[in-house]
Design a protein around this motif. Structure first.
Motif, PDB file in Angstrom:
ATOM      1  N   ARG A 167      19.568  22.211  34.552  1.00 12.16           N
ATOM      2  CA  ARG A 167      20.975  22.482  34.239  1.00 12.16           C
ATOM      3  C   ARG A 167      21.906  21.732  35.201  1.00 12.16           C
ATOM      4  O   ARG A 167      22.991  21.266  34.811  1.00 12.16           O
ATOM      5  CB  ARG A 167      21.231  23.985  34.304  1.00 12.16           C
ATOM      6  CG  ARG A 167      20.658  24.740  33.106  1.00 12.16           C
ATOM      7  CD  ARG A 167      21.217  26.134  33.018  1.00 12.16           C
ATOM      8  NE  ARG A 167      20.798  26.963  34.128  1.00 12.16           N
ATOM      9  CZ  ARG A 167      19.726  27.731  34.126  1.00 12.16           C
ATOM     10  NH1 ARG A 167      18.934  27.768  33.050  1.00 12.16           N
ATOM     11  NH2 ARG A 167      19.403  28.480  35.165  1.00 12.16           N
ATOM     12  N   LEU A 168      21.506  21.642  36.478  1.00 14.31           N
ATOM     13  CA  LEU A 168      22.325  20.900  37.433  1.00 14.31           C
ATOM     14  C   LEU A 168      22.412  19.424  37.056  1.00 14.31           C
ATOM     15  O   LEU A 168      23.477  18.796  37.182  1.00 14.31           O
ATOM     16  CB  LEU A 168      21.753  21.052  38.842  1.00 14.31           C
ATOM     17  CG  LEU A 168      21.961  22.418  39.510  1.00 14.31           C
ATOM     18  CD1 LEU A 168      21.214  22.471  40.836  1.00 14.31           C
ATOM     19  CD2 LEU A 168      23.451  22.694  39.730  1.00 14.31           C
ATOM     20  N   ARG A 169      21.284  18.876  36.582  1.00 15.77           N
ATOM     21  CA  ARG A 169      21.324  17.466  36.152  1.00 15.77           C
ATOM     22  C   ARG A 169      22.265  17.295  34.965  1.00 15.77           C
ATOM     23  O   ARG A 169      23.031  16.326  34.903  1.00 15.77           O
ATOM     24  CB  ARG A 169      19.912  17.004  35.768  1.00 15.77           C
ATOM     25  CG  ARG A 169      18.936  16.872  36.930  1.00 15.77           C
ATOM     26  CD  ARG A 169      17.752  16.032  36.515  1.00 15.77           C
ATOM     27  NE  ARG A 169      16.724  16.031  37.548  1.00 15.77           N
ATOM     28  CZ  ARG A 169      15.633  16.775  37.535  1.00 15.77           C
ATOM     29  NH1 ARG A 169      15.430  17.621  36.528  1.00 15.77           N
ATOM     30  NH2 ARG A 169      14.731  16.702  38.493  1.00 15.77           N
ATOM     31  N   GLU A 170      22.176  18.246  33.997  1.00 10.29           N
ATOM     32  CA  GLU A 170      23.080  18.160  32.848  1.00 10.29           C
ATOM     33  C   GLU A 170      24.541  18.289  33.280  1.00 10.29           C
ATOM     34  O   GLU A 170      25.413  17.570  32.783  1.00 10.29           O
ATOM     35  CB  GLU A 170      22.728  19.264  31.840  1.00 10.29           C
ATOM     36  CG  GLU A 170      21.361  19.078  31.194  1.00 10.29           C
ATOM     37  CD  GLU A 170      21.008  20.237  30.292  1.00 10.29           C
ATOM     38  OE1 GLU A 170      21.812  21.198  30.229  1.00 10.29           O
ATOM     39  OE2 GLU A 170      19.935  20.200  29.655  1.00 10.29           O
ATOM     40  N   THR A 171      24.798  19.216  34.226  1.00 10.62           N
ATOM     41  CA  THR A 171      26.165  19.382  34.727  1.00 10.62           C
ATOM     42  C   THR A 171      26.656  18.128  35.424  1.00 10.62           C
ATOM     43  O   THR A 171      27.815  17.696  35.252  1.00 10.62           O
ATOM     44  CB  THR A 171      26.232  20.580  35.693  1.00 10.62           C
ATOM     45  OG1 THR A 171      25.759  21.756  35.015  1.00 10.62           O
ATOM     46  CG2 THR A 171      27.647  20.825  36.173  1.00 10.62           C
ATOM     47  N   ASP A 172      25.768  17.513  36.227  1.00 10.04           N
ATOM     48  CA  ASP A 172      26.145  16.257  36.896  1.00 10.04           C
ATOM     49  C   ASP A 172      26.463  15.178  35.880  1.00 10.04           C
ATOM     50  O   ASP A 172      27.416  14.388  36.053  1.00 10.04           O
ATOM     51  CB  ASP A 172      25.004  15.798  37.815  1.00 10.04           C
ATOM     52  CG  ASP A 172      24.882  16.684  39.044  1.00 10.04           C
ATOM     53  OD1 ASP A 172      25.861  17.372  39.376  1.00 10.04           O
ATOM     54  OD2 ASP A 172      23.806  16.695  39.668  1.00 10.04           O
ATOM     55  N   ALA A 173      25.651  15.127  34.787  1.00 13.68           N
ATOM     56  CA  ALA A 173      25.910  14.110  33.767  1.00 13.68           C
ATOM     57  C   ALA A 173      27.259  14.361  33.093  1.00 13.68           C
ATOM     58  O   ALA A 173      28.043  13.417  32.854  1.00 13.68           O
ATOM     59  CB  ALA A 173      24.780  14.116  32.734  1.00 13.68           C
ATOM     60  N   GLU A 174      27.545  15.635  32.781  1.00 18.02           N
ATOM     61  CA  GLU A 174      28.835  15.955  32.166  1.00 18.02           C
ATOM     62  C   GLU A 174      29.999  15.620  33.105  1.00 18.02           C
ATOM     63  O   GLU A 174      31.031  15.091  32.686  1.00 18.02           O
ATOM     64  CB  GLU A 174      28.881  17.440  31.798  1.00 18.02           C
ATOM     65  CG  GLU A 174      27.917  17.847  30.699  1.00 18.02           C
ATOM     66  CD  GLU A 174      28.292  17.218  29.356  1.00 18.02           C
ATOM     67  OE1 GLU A 174      29.480  16.895  29.170  1.00 18.02           O
ATOM     68  OE2 GLU A 174      27.393  17.029  28.523  1.00 18.02           O
ATOM     69  N   LEU A 175      29.829  15.954  34.382  1.00 17.21           N
ATOM     70  CA  LEU A 175      30.874  15.621  35.349  1.00 17.21           C
ATOM     71  C   LEU A 175      31.073  14.124  35.450  1.00 17.21           C
ATOM     72  O   LEU A 175      32.203  13.630  35.602  1.00 17.21           O
ATOM     73  CB  LEU A 175      30.519  16.205  36.719  1.00 17.21           C
ATOM     74  CG  LEU A 175      30.610  17.730  36.854  1.00 17.21           C
ATOM     75  CD1 LEU A 175      30.088  18.170  38.215  1.00 17.21           C
ATOM     76  CD2 LEU A 175      32.065  18.192  36.674  1.00 17.21           C
ATOM     77  N   GLY A 176      29.976  13.373  35.363  1.00 13.16           N
ATOM     78  CA  GLY A 176      30.089  11.920  35.420  1.00 13.16           C
ATOM     79  C   GLY A 176      30.854  11.372  34.230  1.00 13.16           C
ATOM     80  O   GLY A 176      31.736  10.492  34.380  1.00 13.16           O
ATOM     81  N   ARG A 177      30.531  11.885  33.017  1.00 13.23           N
ATOM     82  CA  ARG A 177      31.266  11.430  31.835  1.00 13.23           C
ATOM     83  C   ARG A 177      32.738  11.823  31.917  1.00 13.23           C
ATOM     84  O   ARG A 177      33.639  11.040  31.564  1.00 13.23           O
ATOM     85  CB  ARG A 177      30.611  12.028  30.576  1.00 13.23           C
ATOM     86  CG  ARG A 177      29.281  11.368  30.213  1.00 13.23           C
ATOM     87  CD  ARG A 177      28.853  11.772  28.824  1.00 13.23           C
ATOM     88  NE  ARG A 177      28.541  13.190  28.745  1.00 13.23           N
ATOM     89  CZ  ARG A 177      27.336  13.713  28.951  1.00 13.23           C
ATOM     90  NH1 ARG A 177      26.320  12.913  29.292  1.00 13.23           N
ATOM     91  NH2 ARG A 177      27.135  15.021  28.839  1.00 13.23           N
ATOM     92  N   GLY A 178      33.007  13.090  32.386  1.00 19.54           N
ATOM     93  CA  GLY A 178      34.397  13.522  32.534  1.00 19.54           C
ATOM     94  C   GLY A 178      35.145  12.681  33.536  1.00 19.54           C
ATOM     95  O   GLY A 178      36.333  12.344  33.345  1.00 19.54           O
ATOM     96  N   SER A 179      34.464  12.323  34.628  1.00 22.91           N
ATOM     97  CA  SER A 179      35.117  11.499  35.655  1.00 22.91           C
ATOM     98  C   SER A 179      35.456  10.120  35.110  1.00 22.91           C
ATOM     99  O   SER A 179      36.547   9.577  35.353  1.00 22.91           O
ATOM    100  CB  SER A 179      34.198  11.375  36.872  1.00 22.91           C
ATOM    101  OG  SER A 179      34.767  10.548  37.858  1.00 22.91           O
ATOM    102  N   ARG A 180      34.512   9.534  34.329  1.00 21.33           N
ATOM    103  CA  ARG A 180      34.795   8.216  33.754  1.00 21.33           C
ATOM    104  C   ARG A 180      35.940   8.298  32.743  1.00 21.33           C
ATOM    105  O   ARG A 180      36.804   7.407  32.677  1.00 21.33           O
ATOM    106  CB  ARG A 180      33.527   7.676  33.086  1.00 21.33           C
ATOM    107  CG  ARG A 180      32.452   7.250  34.079  1.00 21.33           C
ATOM    108  CD  ARG A 180      31.362   6.445  33.395  1.00 21.33           C
ATOM    109  NE  ARG A 180      30.662   7.255  32.386  1.00 21.33           N
ATOM    110  CZ  ARG A 180      29.606   8.024  32.638  1.00 21.33           C
ATOM    111  NH1 ARG A 180      29.148   8.095  33.894  1.00 21.33           N
ATOM    112  NH2 ARG A 180      29.025   8.700  31.684  1.00 21.33           N
ATOM    113  N   LEU A 181      35.940   9.377  31.942  1.00 23.71           N
ATOM    114  CA  LEU A 181      37.010   9.540  30.966  1.00 23.71           C
ATOM    115  C   LEU A 181      38.371   9.697  31.657  1.00 23.71           C
ATOM    116  O   LEU A 181      39.384   9.078  31.255  1.00 23.71           O
ATOM    117  CB  LEU A 181      36.721  10.755  30.085  1.00 23.71           C
ATOM    118  CG  LEU A 181      37.753  11.083  28.998  1.00 23.71           C
ATOM    119  CD1 LEU A 181      37.881   9.914  28.013  1.00 23.71           C
ATOM    120  CD2 LEU A 181      37.378  12.365  28.266  1.00 23.71           C
TER     121      LEU A 181
END
Length: 219
Positions: A167-181
């Motif tokens: 779940r932490l990896r998924e959260t990190d991935a979501e945060l990464g996409r949000g940060s890029r957006l």
């Protein structure tokens, strides 16, 4: 190492109890049964001597008070084995002498009673040893059960940790996409502001030219 000596002592106790029982029978049987018992006792005496030698080797590798205590126990066992060996030799001779010379019946009876008393003592000791072995085996089973439960708990905790890590990896991935957006939105906003600033600058310059030429034409 002390546990190994305890195991040797348990084997020795069972072995000497069996030797005592067979010695008491040697004095009252004849023929092939007697010869078989004598052979068995000879073999068991050798096994008992080997156990004592193993105990002595283990005790020599120890140090401190434990070595002195166990050494005294080994010496006591050796004295007991020596006594059993003498009784064994006496039992072998007593039957033959009784057949050839007719030993006194009361003397044979006293020997039998003494042997029975020792047999009962050794039987009690074997019974206590058996109970100790059973208790030790039960403790081993309980320890094994506890160990299995601990391993199960650790396995469950490991799965929980792995799920949490996923779940932490998924959260990190979501945060990464949000940060890029968010970075893209900020960049586009900056571009729009720059464009507006340039348009405003052009309009200001154009207005300045218009005002300048207006005053110039009036003059």
């Amino acid at each position: 190492m002390a546990t190994l000596v305890d195991n040797y002592e348990q084997q020795y106790a069972v072995l000497t109890a069996d030797i005592t029982a067979k010695i008491s029978r040697i004095a009252i049987v004849n023929g092939s049964e007697k010869r078989g018992l004598i052979q068995d006792v000879d073999r068991q005496v050798e096994e008992a001597q080997e156990l004592l030698e193993q105990m002595e080797l283990e005790v020599r590798g120890m140090s401190g008070t434990a070595r002195d205590r166990l050494r005294g126990r080994v010496e006591s066992h050796r004295a007991e084995l020596k006594r059993l060996t003498q009784e064994f030799q006496s039992a072998k001779r007593s039957k033959d002498d009784g057949n050839e010379e007719g030993l006194d019946e009361s003397w044979d009876t006293s020997i039998t009673i003494d042997q029975r008393r020792r047999l009962l003592d050794n039987s009690d000791r074997v019974e206590r040893t058996g109970r100790n072995i059973q208790n030790g085996y039960r403790m081993i089973l309980e320890t094994e059960e506890i160990g299995s439960q601990v391993l199960k708990d650790l396995h469950d905790q490991r799965e929980t940790i792995q799920r949490t890590r996923g779940r932490l990896r998924e959260t990190d991935a979501e945060l990464g996409r949000g940060s890029r957006l968010l970075s893209g939105m900020i960049f586009r906003a900056l571009q729009q502001r720059i464009a507006l600033a340039m348009v405003a600058l052009v309009l200001i310059i154009a207005a300045c030219f218009v005002i300048y030429y207006s005053f110039k034409s009036k003059g």
